[in-house]
Design a protein around this motif. Structure first.
Motif, short mmCIF file in Angstrom:
data_model
loop_
_atom_site.label_atom_id
_atom_site.label_comp_id
_atom_site.label_asym_id
_atom_site.label_seq_id
_atom_site.Cartn_x
_atom_site.Cartn_y
_atom_site.Cartn_z
N GLY A 89 -18.95 35.09 -7.28
CA GLY A 89 -17.83 35.98 -7.53
C GLY A 89 -16.81 35.97 -6.42
N ALA A 90 -15.61 36.45 -6.76
CA ALA A 90 -14.53 36.56 -5.77
C ALA A 90 -14.86 37.65 -4.76
CB ALA A 90 -13.22 36.86 -6.47
N ILE A 91 -14.26 37.56 -3.57
CA ILE A 91 -14.54 38.49 -2.48
C ILE A 91 -13.23 39.09 -1.98
CG2 ILE A 91 -15.49 38.72 -0.16
CD1 ILE A 91 -17.27 36.31 -0.73
N ASP A 92 -13.20 40.41 -1.82
CA ASP A 92 -12.09 41.08 -1.14
C ASP A 92 -12.34 40.97 0.36
OD1 ASP A 92 -11.03 41.74 -3.54
OD2 ASP A 92 -11.45 43.88 -3.42
N ARG A 93 -11.30 40.58 1.11
CA ARG A 93 -11.47 40.36 2.55
C ARG A 93 -10.58 41.31 3.34
NH1 ARG A 93 -11.98 35.60 -0.10
NH2 ARG A 93 -13.98 34.54 0.28
N HIS A 94 -11.19 41.91 4.37
CA HIS A 94 -10.47 42.88 5.20
C HIS A 94 -10.74 42.56 6.67
CE1 HIS A 94 -9.75 45.61 1.73
NE2 HIS A 94 -10.88 45.07 1.31
N LEU A 95 -9.69 42.55 7.47
CA LEU A 95 -9.82 42.40 8.91
C LEU A 95 -9.30 43.68 9.55
CD1 LEU A 95 -9.10 39.25 11.05
CD2 LEU A 95 -8.45 41.52 11.87
N ILE A 96 -10.16 44.32 10.35
CA ILE A 96 -9.79 45.58 11.01
C ILE A 96 -9.63 45.30 12.50
CG2 ILE A 96 -10.46 47.95 11.48
CD1 ILE A 96 -12.11 47.89 8.91
N PHE A 97 -8.40 45.41 12.99
CA PHE A 97 -8.07 45.11 14.38
C PHE A 97 -7.81 46.43 15.11
CE2 PHE A 97 -5.07 44.25 17.79
CZ PHE A 97 -5.61 43.13 18.40
N MET A 98 -8.56 46.68 16.19
CA MET A 98 -8.41 47.91 16.95
C MET A 98 -8.16 47.59 18.41
SD MET A 98 -9.54 50.62 19.02
CE MET A 98 -10.62 49.50 19.82
N THR A 99 -7.14 48.24 19.00
CA THR A 99 -6.86 48.06 20.42
C THR A 99 -6.43 49.39 21.03
OG1 THR A 99 -5.54 46.88 22.06
CG2 THR A 99 -4.46 47.43 19.99
#
Length: 686
Positions: free
Chosen positions: A566-576
């Protein structure tokens, strides 16, 4: 006859009546009136019932959705039953209990294991069908709403620089708090926020008190993976890679031992031993005196003394085994020394004279005596011409680093390199941080230059082509050289001295590829082990977060689709928590930048402004590259130490509407929880 005529006339009338159709329509219409009335009335009443049921279902669905959204990652009864209130208010806004002729309406919402269930009923009186014996119709509906997620990958790119040790509130400047976590350190707030994010999305209990506990049995069973890239000056990703992705040879700012030909003593020809000298010492005490001779007619004491024998040493004992060997050199000769012991006896005489009897007695006592003999032997040297250490040349040196490879994706932790004293092989430890592959010197990254392989998210390294591969970051094989005046220089420095390193180095905790974290204690332990140290290089963190998340890059086989395809939802969480902070004397993913100058002018040393501009430009270029890959990029600014210019960059980096600004740990936790709720999808389940 008459009767026959009458019958004939009647028959004729009936035949005429049968064939005459005048007035039939009216009769038939009268007969059909009642069935038609039932059909039309039934249609009207059924339409009313269907309309009421449809609107009632819509109101129930809207109420369940509103209640579940209000509940979020909390509990149904939190905030004085706010979720139930929201559900009921939404229902009332969508359905009036006397709408469409309905009455006696009732509705209720409950929650179990994260699912909100609604039940609504009304009564509807028949308008037409009452004349046919149909009275009141009860209309009832049910609805369910829950938060669920699609196949999802989440990559955390987390700032773990030294400033994360500082308190999460206050305006007082804090660099790294002495590399010690404050009681309310930002790194602690970050750990809490990510754990609560995990609870919200994965529906599993972490060690953090997030204000609510995921309901038992509500664990997510979809494809849900989390990965981590902690970053500061560097990123620790090397040991996640296959061996072929790291070059076999890599160039470092190091040193090379230079030798010269010299006659070297390789052995000695033994000489002839000789007695160098002796020393004597007593072993034990004297014996008692005893008379060994008696003489008479001795005229006086002097005559008695003349009869006394001379004292003497009897060294007739055997010589013992050699001991106490030692060796030293005198000039080129080798001198060997050893000792032996010879046991003997000391004979000590005295006299005793009696004048009355003219008697002279000779008395004797003895004592054990040891002779220590010292022997020496002079050995002549044997020469051979060899290469011997002359000096170090401090300069860029290419080393074979293939010894770190243990096969497949397995790595050794150290390698022997000839950087020890006088060029001896010495163990050099590799903690996993890497040097980036080929880059270009430019300030224009729109578009990203083709030759900037370091900014190419998806390029798979070519075995044997170092330009496309990465190198191990080996800090104990590196020296930042300086001349006799103490000034840094890119020229070769030749000296027999051990120069100081002249650079600083930090390596973050090891990153983690995308994986399921079904055991919350493992997730907690990883976060608890994060150390806050180093400076702020946003670009390298984002580059590797993208690489580990991309479905079409170096981990395509793991990331392209879920296990079921199946398809995948992708999330990148950048914290600084701060602005870019650079230094030309730090050992970074681009070398020691004062000396290597891989992304700044080769003709002059880079300033901090030069490096900061490079990091920021590459960071923004990477933001665009990530968003162009259909990855949702969430950006969170944490604390009060971020400048307005950096806030603008961070906002521009994020996917539209996905930027957050948290001034303290409580707001950070709320931000992460909001992101988790947004990633979750609110769905009607019934």
């Amino acid at each position: 006859m008459v009767e026959r005529n009458r019958m004939k006339a009647a028959k004729s009338f009936l035949q005429e009546l049968r064939s005459n159709t005048a007035g039939n329509t009216l009769a038939m219409a009268g007969m059909a009136m009642f069935p038609l009335a039932a059909m039309i009335g039934g249609g009207v009443d059924v339409s009313r019932i269907y309309l009421v049921q449809t609107r009632l279902q819509q109101a129930c669905d809207a109420g369940a959705l509103a209640g579940r959204r209000q509940m979020g990652s909390g509990t149904w009864t939190a905030n004085s039953n706010a979720a139930n209130t929201a559900a009921r208010n939404m229902f009332k806004a969508n359905f009036d209990t006397d709408a469409f002729g309905s009455y006696d309406g009732a509705y209720a919402f409950t929650e179990n294991a994260g699912t909100v269930t609604g039940v609504a009923t009304v009564k509807v009186d028949m308008a037409v069908m009452q004349m046919f014996g149909f009275g009141t119709k009860n209309v009832a509906v049910e609805c369910d709403a829950s938060m669920s997620i699609p196949n999802t990958d989440v990559m955390f790119v987390l700032d773990t620089t030294g400033s994360m040790n500082c308190p999460d509130t206050g305006s007082t400047y804090c660099s790294n708090n002495g590399n010690t976590e404050a009681s309310n350190a930002r790194i602690r707030g970050l750990r809490s926020a990510v754990k609560c994010f995990y609870e919200t999305l994965a529906k599993r209990n972490s060690s953090e008190d997030c204000g609510s506990t995921p309901a038992a049995g509500s664990e997510n069973t979809a494809h849900l993976r989390f990965g981590f890239v902690p970053y500061s000056t560097n990123v620790n990703v090397g040991k996640l890679l296959p061996n072929d992705f790291i070059a076999d040879r890599w160039t470092y700012q190091s040193r090379e031992a230079i030798t010269r030909a010299e006659n070297v003593i390789v052995d000695y020809t033994p000489g002839t031993p000789y007695l160098y000298g002796s020393t004597f010492y007593y072993d034990g005490g004297w014996s008692g005196r005893s008379t060994v001779e008696t003489h008479y007619n001795v005229r006086n004491r002097n005559a008695c003394s003349d009869l006394q024998p001379e004292d003497y040493d009897d060294m007739s004992g055997s010589e013992g085994a050699p001991y106490g060997h030692s060796t030293w050199t005198s000039g080129d000769d080798q001198i060997t020394r050893w000792y032996t012991d010879v046991n003997g006896t000391r004979y000590d005489y005295s006299t005793s004279y009696s004048s009355r009897q003219d008697r002279c007695r000779i008395r004797l006592r003895t004592r054990d005596l040891v002779e220590r003999r010292e022997y020496r032997q002079i050995n002549s040297p044997v020469y051979e011409q060899q290469q011997v250490f002359s000096r170090y040349d401090y300069k860029p040196v290419t080393f074979d680093v293939s010894g770190l490879k243990a096969g497949g994706s397995t790595w050794n932790d150290s390698i022997d390199l000839p950087v020890g004293n006088e060029g001896l092989d010495t163990g050099v430890t590799w903690d996993g941080c890497i040097e980036e592959r080929q880059t270009v010197r430019t300030s224009n990254f729109s578009p990203i230059p083709v030759a900037a392989y370091d900014l190419d998210i998806d390029r798979v390294p070519t075995t044997g082509d170092p330009a496309t591969q990465w190198g191990p970051l080996l800090d104990t094989a590196v020296w930042g050289r300086y001349n006799s005046y103490g000034s840094r220089t890119t020229s070769t420095v030749s000296t027999a001295s051990n120069l100081s390193r002249n650079f600083s180095y930090t390596c973050t905790n090891e990153a983690r590829k995308l994986q399921r974290w079904d055991t919350p204690s493992d997730f907690d332990a990883y976060l608890d082990d994060l150390d806050a140290i180093g400076s702020t290089y946003h670009d390298i963190g984002l580059i590797w977060g993208a690489r580990l998340l991309s479905p079409t890059g170096i981990f395509e086989s793991e990331n392209a689709a879920s296990a079921s395809g199946g398809a995948i939802d992708r999330h990148l969480i950048f914290m600084t928590d701060g602005d870019t902070v650079t230094s030309s004397t730090q050992y970074t993913s681009y070398g020691v930048e004062w000396y290597d100058r891989r992304r700044t002018s080769a003709s002059s040393a880079p300033s901090s402004n030069d490096l900061t501009s490079q990091v920021n430009s590459r960071f923004l270029a990477m933001c665009n590259a990530i968003k162009n890959k259909n990855i949702t990029l969430w950006v969170v600014s944490f604390g009060n130490g971020v400048s307005a210019g950096s806030i603008t960059n961070l906002r521009n980096c994020a996917t539209s509407g996905k930027f957050y600004n948290a001034s303290n740990s409580a707001e950070l936790l709320a931000n992460f929880r909001s992101i988790a709720n947004d990633i979750s999808q609110l769905r009607l389940t019934n």
